[in-house]
Design a protein around this motif. Structure first.
Motif, mmCIF file in Angstrom:
data_model
loop_
_atom_site.group_PDB
_atom_site.id
_atom_site.type_symbol
_atom_site.label_atom_id
_atom_site.label_comp_id
_atom_site.label_asym_id
_atom_site.label_seq_id
_atom_site.Cartn_x
_atom_site.Cartn_y
_atom_site.Cartn_z
ATOM 1 N N ALA A 49 -0.522 4.426 3.666
ATOM 2 C CA ALA A 49 -0.743 5.385 2.579
ATOM 3 C C ALA A 49 -0.116 6.740 2.899
ATOM 4 O O ALA A 49 0.542 7.359 2.038
ATOM 5 C CB ALA A 49 -2.241 5.538 2.327
ATOM 6 N N GLY A 94 3.572 6.523 2.693
ATOM 7 C CA GLY A 94 3.959 6.447 1.290
ATOM 8 C C GLY A 94 4.070 7.819 0.653
ATOM 9 O O GLY A 94 5.045 8.122 -0.049
ATOM 10 N N LEU A 95 3.082 8.669 0.892
ATOM 11 C CA LEU A 95 3.144 10.055 0.402
ATOM 12 C C LEU A 95 4.352 10.771 0.995
ATOM 13 O O LEU A 95 5.082 11.486 0.292
ATOM 14 C CB LEU A 95 1.860 10.796 0.767
ATOM 15 N N PHE A 104 1.061 4.283 -3.053
ATOM 16 C CA PHE A 104 0.949 5.732 -2.904
ATOM 17 C C PHE A 104 2.238 6.437 -3.321
ATOM 18 O O PHE A 104 2.206 7.597 -3.739
ATOM 19 C CB PHE A 104 0.545 6.085 -1.480
ATOM 20 N N TYR A 121 -3.519 0.360 7.134
ATOM 21 C CA TYR A 121 -3.451 0.639 5.699
ATOM 22 C C TYR A 121 -3.493 2.143 5.442
ATOM 23 O O TYR A 121 -2.820 2.652 4.537
ATOM 24 C CB TYR A 121 -4.589 -0.070 4.971
ATOM 25 N N VAL A 164 0.849 -1.198 0.000
ATOM 26 C CA VAL A 164 0.000 0.000 0.000
ATOM 27 C C VAL A 164 0.881 1.242 0.000
ATOM 28 O O VAL A 164 0.639 2.199 -0.745
ATOM 29 C CB VAL A 164 -0.937 -0.008 1.233
ATOM 30 N N LEU A 169 1.688 6.888 -6.975
ATOM 31 C CA LEU A 169 0.788 7.993 -7.276
ATOM 32 C C LEU A 169 1.461 9.351 -7.105
ATOM 33 O O LEU A 169 1.123 10.309 -7.800
ATOM 34 C CB LEU A 169 -0.439 7.916 -6.360
ATOM 35 N N PHE A 170 2.392 9.440 -6.172
ATOM 36 C CA PHE A 170 2.959 10.743 -5.834
ATOM 37 C C PHE A 170 4.417 10.905 -6.233
ATOM 38 O O PHE A 170 4.942 12.022 -6.198
ATOM 39 C CB PHE A 170 2.826 10.976 -4.327
#
Length: 473
Positions: free
Chosen positions: A388, A391-392, A339, A384, A335, A342-343
């Protein structure tokens, strides 16, 4: 000073330059996140697993502090028709594949014999991987123009974090949870060999006749730096154990405060003390580099050890059996990796256009928020959410921080300086594991996560001391 590379990279060359970061993260996540903590727990039992795991991580990572900088220096001066970086990737990768084969055999042993053999093989694994990384980390300064380094760092982030974590979560973690450790190591080795092959496609000029003689004086400095840093960590670890013994039965909060104080001192004193004994006054006077390294060390104490102790944390917080905890410890980083996907490229774009110090500080601040969710989240579902957020945070922090580092180091000594910053990468794991592990045996692993949250805050504050920062574009 060596001129910055002028040749602009095609989109696919960003992948080749960064391919081996995939391999380095893959082997680190499989070993430090799954295989080694599980085997240590099997060898020594529940009551002392934190201390023993902290010990094995300390010595492995202190070897990395010395060897990665050494191999970076050797790579800077290596004469080869294939260039000065790629031979290190090939030799290091092939050597670690051999170590993995031996580690698969050791996984079948038990008791302290198994522990000590695992310690030896883990040290050899770190030696091989840092030989590979010594060449890998010099590729961006060598072949990427300055105005493309933010984008390249973003691609580095994508290959370094999300993709290997997906492979670990979907394929390798289920193998480990089923006790198929040998197969898990074989899949890991195969992935590393593919990355090695991609790295060979990098457009690296021959270094024959272009390298300068090696100044061997820095090697003595590296030894002294490692001795000083290790002594500081060992000394603080000893102080923590003495204080805990003197206090006897006391609150978890008090013990955690002791741990936080010891980690803060280890981060700041470890970097200043280690670099102070370096023979080159250029290194000793490079205050932007010193504060950049301290900032990275503080954040990586949090990031690396959240990952390393995730298995134990999940068992502690949610009372999970080992098999279920291993599976979850493989899925949560997936997870996080999603992210980062995505970023990651957005983070590269931001680091090319805004002050990289503030982008780095923002990333560390978001990481601290993620730790709050880890600690206070009442269910697995909240873990989770925390993954996330972190992760960012990691995407922004690592892209901006790495791009900032390539701005402030001398290009012609990139391998050496980026090897020296391994004080942050390797020292982070050693500080968090050795100091935090012994405390967690008494406080539990939830309070350990609180300590790592404070490290994120320290990182955000110290990066602002890096004065020579500028946007690249």
């Amino acid at each position: 000073m060596t001129e910055a590379p002028a040749r602009r990279l095609h989109w696919y060359e960003h992948i080749w330059v960064n391919a081996n970061w995939f391999a380095l993260t893959l082997r680190a996540q499989v070993l430090a996140g799954l295989v080694v903590p599980l085997l240590v727990q099997n060898y020594v039992g529940e009551a002392q697993k934190g201390s023993y795991y902290g010990t094995i991580r300390l010595w492995a990572l202190m070897m990395a502090v010395l060897t990665q900088a050494l191999f970076g220096l050797l790579s800077d001066h290596y004469p080869s028709r294939w260039g000065r970086r790629r031979p290190f990737v090939v030799i290091g990768t092939l050597a670690e594949v051999v170590v993995f084969a031996l580690m698969a055999w050791v996984a079948g042993l038990s008791g302290m014999t198994g522990f000590y053999l695992l310690l030896v093989l883990y040290l050899l694994s770190m030696l091989a991987s840092n030989y590979s990384q010594g060449g890998t980390q010099g590729l961006i300064p060598d072949v990427v123009p300055p105005d493309q380094r933010g984008t390249t760092s973003g691609v580095k982030m994508l290959l370094e974090i999300p993709l290997p974590l997906v492979l670990v979560g979907l394929v390798i973690a289920p193998m480990v949870s089923q006790g198929r450790i040998g197969l898990a190591l074989a899949v890991t080795a195969a992935g590393m060999l593919v990355c090695m092959a991609l790295t060979l496609l990098v457009h690296e000029e021959s270094s024959l006749g272009t390298t300068t003689p090696i100044d061997w004086k820095p090697l003595l400095s590296l030894v002294w730096m490692t001795v000083v840093f290790t002594a500081i960590i060992l000394g603080l670890g000893w102080v923590v154990k003495v204080v805990m013994a003197a206090l006897g039965s006391t609150s978890r909060l008090v013990l955690s405060l002791i741990g936080v104080l010891a980690m803060v001192v280890a981060v700041i004193a470890g970097i200043f003390g280690s670099l102070a004994v370096h023979s080159d006054p250029t290194v000793r006077r490079s205050h932007p580099f010193i504060w950049w390294t301290i900032s990275r060390l503080a954040a990586l104490v949090a990031v690396n050890n959240i990952a390393s102790f995730l298995l134990y944390f999940l068992q502690d917080k949610f009372t999970l059996p080992a098999q279920e905890a291993v599976s979850l410890a493989g899925l949560l980083p997936m997870v996080l990796g999603g992210f980062v996907v995505l970023f990651g490229l957005v983070a590269g774009w931001l680091s090319d256009r805004f002050d990289r110090r503030w982008m780095t500080a923002l990333g560390a601040g978001i990481g601290a928020l993620g730790v709050v969710v880890i600690v206070l989240g009442p269910s697995i579902a909240w873990m989770y959410v925390a993954a996330a957020i972190i992760g960012l945070a990691y995407a922004l922090f690592n892209v901006a921080s790495w791009a900032l580092g390539t701005d402030i180091i001398p290009t012609e000594r990139a391998g050496e300086f980026l090897g020296l910053q391994n004080l942050a990468g390797a020292g982070a794991g050693a500080i968090g594991a050795y100091i935090g592990g012994s405390i967690a045996d008494h406080t539990g692993y939830v309070w350990m996560m609180v300590m790592f949250g404070v490290m994120f805050v320290l990182s955000a504050l110290t990066v602002l001391w890096v004065k020579e920062a500028r946007p690249a574009g």
